[in-house]
Design a protein around this motif. Structure first.
Motif, PDB file in Angstrom:
ATOM      1  N   ARG A 106     -10.228 -23.760  53.958  1.00  0.00           N
ATOM      2  CA  ARG A 106      -9.569 -22.690  54.432  1.00  0.00           C
ATOM      3  C   ARG A 106      -8.485 -22.369  54.876  1.00  0.00           C
ATOM      4  N   ASP A 110      -9.162 -16.726  52.009  1.00  0.00           N
ATOM      5  CA  ASP A 110     -10.688 -17.004  51.905  1.00  0.00           C
ATOM      6  C   ASP A 110     -11.487 -16.372  51.614  1.00  0.00           C
ATOM      7  N   TYR A 154     -17.217 -20.884  52.831  1.00  0.00           N
ATOM      8  CA  TYR A 154     -15.841 -20.202  52.471  1.00  0.00           C
ATOM      9  C   TYR A 154     -16.164 -20.203  51.348  1.00  0.00           C
ATOM     10  N   ARG A 156     -12.952 -19.410  47.718  1.00  0.00           N
ATOM     11  CA  ARG A 156     -11.586 -19.004  47.559  1.00  0.00           C
ATOM     12  C   ARG A 156     -11.930 -18.226  45.668  1.00  0.00           C
TER      13      ARG A 156
END
Length: 158
Positions: A106, A110, A154, A156
């Motif tokens: 991470r 993000d 997480y 992106r």
């Protein structure tokens, strides 16, 4: 080989003049301790994080996507839109649109998705040091807060 080991290794093997030639021909040369380009958050992620932080204190409103009121996914949508990236409207849709990454990978900017089982119910923008910018719930405001659970994924934005 890490960025920290690259420069000293090249210096010891090639000599300073050769390293400078390698840097000029082969691309960017990093100073010891500098982050590589792969480790740095993309500029749009940094911009989205800045936008979210600038909304500190804005009230929560279900279904709102700014500029003065936000729900959780409305804040992430607004922040990334201002940074030049488009996201779908809901937290679950945003999760499905992002590149899923491990917690160890991470970076600031993000998205952090909170889930119960397989259902995503909340999203914020990772600010670093285990904290997120988010618009949490009715009666609350956009704020920086420590991630309070391990039940997060997480993503992106690409």
């Amino acid at each position: 080989m890490s960025a920290q080991n690259t420069v000293p290794s090249l210096l010891s093997r090639a000599g300073t003049a050769s390293v400078l030639t390698l840097a000029a021909v082969g691309g960017t040369m990093l100073a010891p301790g500098a982050a590589s380009e792969a480790q740095a958050a993309p500029s749009y992620a940094a911009e989205a994080l800045k936008v979210a932080a600038s909304k500190k204190g804005s009230p929560y409103k279900y279904g709102a996507a700014g500029p003065k009121r936000f729900d959780c996914s409305g804040l992430t949508l607004y922040s990334y839109k201002r940074a030049g990236k488009s996201l779908p409207r809901t937290a679950a849709q945003q999760y499905n649109k992002t590149l899923h990454i491990a917690a160890s990978k991470r970076q600031q900017g993000d998205l952090v998705f909170f889930h119960s089982g397989r259902s995503v119910y909340h999203v914020g923008i990772y600010a670093g040091k285990g904290k997120i910018w988010h618009s949490p719930k009715t009666g609350a405001v956009v704020r920086l807060e420590k991630i309070w659970t391990k039940s997060v994924w997480y993503g992106r934005v690409r």
